[in-house]
Design a protein around this motif. Structure first.
Motif, mmCIF file in Angstrom:
data_model
loop_
_atom_site.group_PDB
_atom_site.id
_atom_site.type_symbol
_atom_site.label_atom_id
_atom_site.label_comp_id
_atom_site.label_asym_id
_atom_site.label_seq_id
_atom_site.Cartn_x
_atom_site.Cartn_y
_atom_site.Cartn_z
ATOM 1 N N TYR A 1 0.838 -1.190 0.000
ATOM 2 C CA TYR A 1 0.000 0.000 0.000
ATOM 3 C C TYR A 1 0.879 1.248 0.000
ATOM 4 N N GLY A 2 0.276 2.352 -0.418
ATOM 5 C CA GLY A 2 0.985 3.624 -0.423
ATOM 6 C C GLY A 2 0.272 4.644 0.441
ATOM 7 N N ALA B 1 -3.637 3.610 -0.351
ATOM 8 C CA ALA B 1 -4.032 3.063 -1.652
ATOM 9 C C ALA B 1 -3.218 1.817 -1.968
ATOM 10 N N ALA B 2 -3.869 0.824 -2.572
ATOM 11 C CA ALA B 2 -3.159 -0.388 -2.982
ATOM 12 C C ALA B 2 -2.141 -0.058 -4.067
ATOM 13 N N VAL B 3 -1.010 -0.767 -4.052
ATOM 14 C CA VAL B 3 0.070 -0.539 -5.005
ATOM 15 C C VAL B 3 0.406 -1.858 -5.688
ATOM 16 N N HIS C 1 5.508 1.538 -8.255
ATOM 17 C CA HIS C 1 5.494 2.985 -8.055
ATOM 18 C C HIS C 1 4.135 3.408 -7.499
ATOM 19 N N ALA C 2 4.118 3.989 -6.329
ATOM 20 C CA ALA C 2 2.881 4.446 -5.708
ATOM 21 C C ALA C 2 2.637 5.899 -6.067
ATOM 22 N N GLY D 1 4.489 6.196 -1.648
ATOM 23 C CA GLY D 1 5.575 5.232 -1.788
ATOM 24 C C GLY D 1 5.061 3.843 -1.469
ATOM 25 N N CYS D 2 5.807 2.834 -1.847
ATOM 26 C CA CYS D 2 5.358 1.448 -1.723
ATOM 27 C C CYS D 2 5.795 0.853 -0.385
#
Length: 368
Positions: A216-217, A262-264, A270-271, A303-304
């Motif tokens: 996630y980001g 947010a899901a990555v 790349h988030a 970021g991831c």
């Protein structure tokens, strides 16, 4: 003994430094730029309040290293022990704070409770609807963009080989240890340290160790510069997605939280920030600092990060593969722990033991 580290975030770079400081030949391999995934997405919070209680010994170990970071690394990574203030807006928060403070005390963490009057007297302008707060004066923040490169450079000065922008094509065990084939050639080592963050579960799975991890980001942002007025890092006691903020030396307010992450996708990993959720996020952030209602947001980023189902990282030796060690999946709470994790892994790899208890984070908890 020689060690290959997979992953060039804060965990991997600090481990490279502490291994090199112990005289161990170390090579670090990173698929992107140093510190470019979870570390650069970090808020930079160095907090112990609210941590899983058995994680506090590791957090204390890490805080001692943060205090010594400038001398140790030869540069300022902007560690500032400004304190960590956590606001309370409802009775659930009050209950949670008091319970945590009582349970954390035997683990060596003393948290000061502030009522609404104390809060407004000591920290005016914060949380106009807050009914109280907790304060941990020895915690603070550091700059996520500086710290991983600082550890990597310091490790290199001690003889470690740092290989950014290097793709790992295969990893396998050999009779002598491990073979890693990369875009820069093939390397072998007796020890393999998996600090691959959100990609760490994939490395572990290649050796038969399955970890339930998702990527996630976080939603991060920063405002225009403002007059200096906020000294501590500020968060909230919340059972939902609590927001947080801090003011940097230039005056900008860095903020995060307030909305779900947010899901990555793991590839390319790349988030991206999601501007459509900024309004909801700012409504939460304004609870902490009402003056932000009339301030311009100048940048967003993400970021991831790797999140494990039970909310705890994987730290320690492999349960199946001799010579394999793990330190990944810090669930968005790893920045404060970074130096302590690197030091602990160096101790564990070189001596076979660790003075800081790591058993609650062992990968064997997921064994079928």
């Amino acid at each position: 003994m020689d060690v290959i580290i997979l992953g060039g975030g804060l965990m991997g770079c600090s481990a490279a430094y502490f291994l090199a400081r112990r005289g161990i030949r170390t090579r670090l391999i990173e698929r992107s730029a140093i510190g470019a995934a979870a570390t650069v997405a970090s808020f930079g919070n160095i907090r112990r309040t609210g941590r899983y209680l058995p994680q506090l010994p590791l957090a204390h170990r890490s805080l001692a290293l943060w205090r010594d970071a400038e001398r140790m690394l030869g540069r300022d990574v902007e560690f500032r022990a400004t304190g960590h203030l956590r606001l309370i807006f409802d009775e659930h928060g009050h209950t949670d704070m008091r319970r945590y403070a009582a349970e954390a005390r035997p683990w060596g963490l003393d948290i000061e409770e502030l009522d609404a009057t104390d809060l407004r007297r000591r920290f005016p302008g914060l949380g106009q609807d807050a009914i109280g707060a907790s304060f941990s004066p020895e915690d603070g923040s550091a700059n996520p963009r500086l710290v991983a490169p600082a550890f990597a450079d310091a490790a290199a000065r001690l003889g470690a080989e740092i290989l950014p922008l290097t793709t790992v094509r295969s990893v396998c065990a050999t009779k002598a240890g491990f073979a890693v084939v990369t875009s820069r050639g093939a390397f072998e080592s007796a020890i393999l340290l998996n600090c691959a963050g959100a990609w760490g579960a994939g490395i572990a799975a290649q050796f038969g160790e399955e970890v339930p991890l998702a990527s996630y980001g976080p939603q991060m942002g920063v405002t225009e510069p403002l007059p200096q007025r906020i000294l501590p890092v500020v968060g909230m006691w919340s059972r939902e997605h609590g927001s947080y903020l801090r003011q940097v030396a230039r005056g900008n307010i860095v903020f995060g939280g307030g909305v779900p992450r947010a899901a990555v996708a793991m590839e390319p990993g790349h988030a991206s920030a999601t501007p459509g959720r900024l309004a909801a996020q700012l409504r939460s952030v304004v609870q902490l600092l009402p003056a932000l209602r009339d301030v311009t947001v100048i940048r967003q980023w993400s970021g991831c990060e790797g999140y494990i189902d039970d909310g705890l990282p994987v730290i320690g030796a492999s349960g199946l593969q001799p010579g394999l060690f793990h330190a990944f999946g810090f669930c968005g709470h790893g920045f404060q722990l970074g130096p302590g994790v690197g030091d602990a892994m160096a101790e564990l790899i070189t001596t076979g033991r660790c003075e800081t208890p790591l058993d609650p984070f062992h990968i064997a908890r997921f064994a079928k």
